[in-house]
Design an enzyme around this catalytic site. Sequence first.
Site: not given
Length: 160
Positions: A17, A41, A91, A129
């Site tokens: 990030h 999430k 990514r 994360s």
Amino acid sequence: MKTAVYPGTFDPVTNGHMDIIERALKLFDRLYVVVGDNPQKAPTFTAKERIGMLKEALKKHNNRIEVENFDGLLLNYVKKKKSNVIIRGLRAITDFEFEFSRALLNRELSKDIETIFIMTKDDYAFLSSSIIKEIAMFHGPVKGFVPQIVEKKLKEKFRK
Ligand code: ADP
């Protein structure tokens, strides 16, 4: 003044990030980093904790970056800030499908707002994360993958 909004869950913020933020700062004068809750999430850190870590990690840019919480429709937040750009990080090709449909949906909802994708440094392409939390949970090393403040908070959270 060119402004952009970088939304995410940031649970917690990683160097992936941070890399996207540094790159965005080369393109925009001002950046709003917006912490939201992804309904899919269940976050490990509260929004307040996530904002605290981001603020600490980004303090050297505090004249150009604002970190805020927002739970409504992102497009409304972007308009409120008088911006018309959403930044998202990529990514790998696996991110693409989800991001592509979300960007198209946002464009459908608001024609004036553009989503800009920034590719991460290849060193961080594997970072997420959730992978960080997995390592921390088993007391593995996260140094070099997250800002120092996050390393500290992960240790506190997953203390033996
Ligand atoms: P969200 O739940 O909104 O996807 P995340 O905090 O997981 O929130 O991610 C926020 C944004 O940062 C997304 O655009 C995501 O693709 C991007 N991102 C996350 N990790 C990385 C990384 N290692 N490199 C580049 N971009 C990343």
